[in-house]
Scaffold this motif. Structure first.
Motif, PDB file in Angstrom:
ATOM      1  N   LYS A  22       1.029  -1.098  -0.156  1.00 19.98           N
ATOM      2  CA  LYS A  22      -0.111  -0.153  -0.037  1.00 19.98           C
ATOM      3  C   LYS A  22       0.890   1.208   0.129  1.00 19.98           C
ATOM      4  CE  LYS A  22      -3.991  -2.147   2.525  1.00 19.98           C
ATOM      5  NZ  LYS A  22      -4.851  -1.810   3.541  1.00 19.98           N
ATOM      6  N   THR A  23       0.243   2.412  -0.675  1.00 18.93           N
ATOM      7  CA  THR A  23       1.189   3.588  -0.622  1.00 18.93           C
ATOM      8  C   THR A  23       0.277   4.607  -0.072  1.00 18.93           C
ATOM      9  OG1 THR A  23       2.270   2.897  -2.688  1.00 18.93           O
ATOM     10  CG2 THR A  23       2.139   5.524  -2.071  1.00 18.93           C
ATOM     11  N   PHE A  24       0.798   5.555   1.028  1.00 16.67           N
ATOM     12  CA  PHE A  24       0.129   6.729   1.300  1.00 16.67           C
ATOM     13  C   PHE A  24       0.988   8.126   1.240  1.00 16.67           C
ATOM     14  CE2 PHE A  24      -0.065   2.833   3.835  1.00 16.67           C
ATOM     15  CZ  PHE A  24      -1.415   2.571   4.053  1.00 16.67           C
ATOM     16  N   THR A  25       0.350   9.060   1.523  1.00 15.25           N
ATOM     17  CA  THR A  25       1.076  10.160   1.484  1.00 15.25           C
ATOM     18  C   THR A  25       0.686  11.265   2.688  1.00 15.25           C
ATOM     19  OG1 THR A  25      -0.669  11.242  -0.042  1.00 15.25           O
ATOM     20  CG2 THR A  25       1.374  10.657  -1.062  1.00 15.25           C
ATOM     21  N   ILE A  26       1.756  12.016   3.259  1.00 15.74           N
ATOM     22  CA  ILE A  26       1.411  12.806   4.369  1.00 15.74           C
ATOM     23  C   ILE A  26       1.707  14.246   3.808  1.00 15.74           C
ATOM     24  CG2 ILE A  26       1.950  13.650   6.657  1.00 15.74           C
ATOM     25  CD1 ILE A  26       2.436  10.830   7.386  1.00 15.74           C
ATOM     26  N   GLY A  27       0.998  15.224   3.930  1.00 13.76           N
ATOM     27  CA  GLY A  27       1.314  16.702   3.702  1.00 13.76           C
ATOM     28  C   GLY A  27       1.169  17.031   2.242  1.00 13.76           C
ATOM     29  N   LYS A  28       1.312  18.188   1.813  1.00  8.97           N
ATOM     30  CA  LYS A  28       0.964  18.700   0.553  1.00  8.97           C
ATOM     31  C   LYS A  28       1.806  19.638  -0.267  1.00  8.97           C
ATOM     32  CE  LYS A  28      -2.316  21.894   0.512  1.00  8.97           C
ATOM     33  NZ  LYS A  28      -3.753  22.386   0.617  1.00  8.97           N
ATOM     34  N   VAL A  29       2.062  19.361  -1.435  1.00  7.29           N
ATOM     35  CA  VAL A  29       2.764  20.496  -2.405  1.00  7.29           C
ATOM     36  C   VAL A  29       2.092  20.873  -3.343  1.00  7.29           C
ATOM     37  CG1 VAL A  29       5.034  20.414  -3.533  1.00  7.29           C
ATOM     38  CG2 VAL A  29       5.085  18.981  -1.796  1.00  7.29           C
ATOM     39  N   SER A  30       2.408  22.099  -3.860  1.00  2.00           N
ATOM     40  CA  SER A  30       1.664  23.071  -4.913  1.00  2.00           C
ATOM     41  C   SER A  30       2.677  23.925  -5.510  1.00  2.00           C
ATOM     42  CB  SER A  30       0.293  23.657  -4.480  1.00  2.00           C
ATOM     43  OG  SER A  30       0.624  24.535  -3.596  1.00  2.00           O
TER      44      SER A  30
END
Length: 282
Positions: A104-112
């Motif tokens: 499984k793959t997850f992400t934490i945080g955000k980039v823009s």
């Protein structure tokens, strides 16, 4: 022509006399230590070696300590042309470390991609953010980190990413430290760690520490107190988000080490949130 040559040689001799070129090496391999950090007596800044482990110092700069991740701190007792740092070895009790399943793959945080950035300012040499593990009680592993970067002058520049254990929202012991290269044509920088490592249950603090050397530096004109003055800046700049700052930490370096403060409520210096995204696996 002869007079011009004599004047040139005189200027060069003065410059050489007022500066001191040194190098930092691994005590065992004798290989150069890239981007080692030097702090100075009675100075409120630090400098880093170049990629070749060398650095030019002004005559007025007296080294207090030399630091590099993976090496013992070296307190300087006397000036010398070459300094040897001892690799640091930590005795770890034998424990069972879980291995990633990669199912499984997850992400934490955000980039823009936005138009606000953090850079070196006054005595702020590190900006960091707390990233909590609110995803799973099961072990998770960090695969990569992603952030938005911009270069003002250079085609490429390096920055140090420090990952700390989270002690109530303030950096604890240093967990990992990597040097990441940002490229001018590539706005989103992603660094893939050579080997995934465990994300602690309490989360981590991710800090961007600027590498202050000639490879990253440039000169520019800025308005300071109503006057146009030439200042020295350092690439890269690190992108922020147009949202209220949360879990932001500022780092100032003293001769006793890093001093961290929570900057989320400091509206005079912080106006944006730091854009970081971690890619995780189970």
């Amino acid at each position: 022509m002869t007079k011009f040559l004599a004047v040139t040689l005189f200027i060069l001799s003065i410059t050489a006399f007022s500066q001191n070129r040194i190098k930092i090496l691994d005590a065992e391999s004798q290989k150069p230590i890239s981007y080692a950090k030097l702090t100075f007596k009675d100075k409120h800044y630090y400098k880093n070696t170049e990629e070749n482990g060398e650095i030019t110092l002004e005559k007025s700069e007296e080294i207090f300590e030399i630091q590099s991740f993976g090496y013992e701190d070296f307190k300087v007792q006397q000036n010398q042309p070459t300094y040897l740092l001892q690799p640091k070895f930590t005795n770890i009790d034998e424990v069972r470390i879980p291995k990633p399943k990669f199912s499984k793959t997850f992400t934490i945080g955000k980039v823009s991609k936005e138009n606000s950035f953090y850079g070196v300012h006054n005595t702020i040499w590190m900006v960091a953010k707390e990233l909590r593990n609110d995803i799973s009680e099961a072990p998770l592993f960090i695969e990569s980190i992603k952030f938005y970067s911009r270069l003002f002058s250079k085609k490429s520049a390096t920055i140090k990413i420090n990952i700390y254990y989270n002690e109530n929202g303030i950096p604890g012991d240093l967990y990992k430290s990597v040097i990441v290269t940002c490229v001018k044509k590539q706005k989103i920088t992603e660094f893939i760690f050579p080997k995934p490592f465990t994300l602690p249950k309490e989360g981590i603090i991710v800090g961007f520490e600027w590498i202050l050397n000639q490879e990253n530096s440039y000169q520019k004109m800025m308005m300071i107190n109503g006057e146009k003055k030439e200042t020295i800046g350092h690439d890269p700049m690190i992108g922020s988000l147009t949202e209220n700052p949360k879990n932001i930490i500022l780092g100032n370096l003293s001769q006793e080490g890093w001093i961290f403060v929570n900057g989320s409520n400091n509206s005079s210096q912080i106006t944006k949130n730091l854009g970081i995204e971690l890619k995780l696996t189970n």
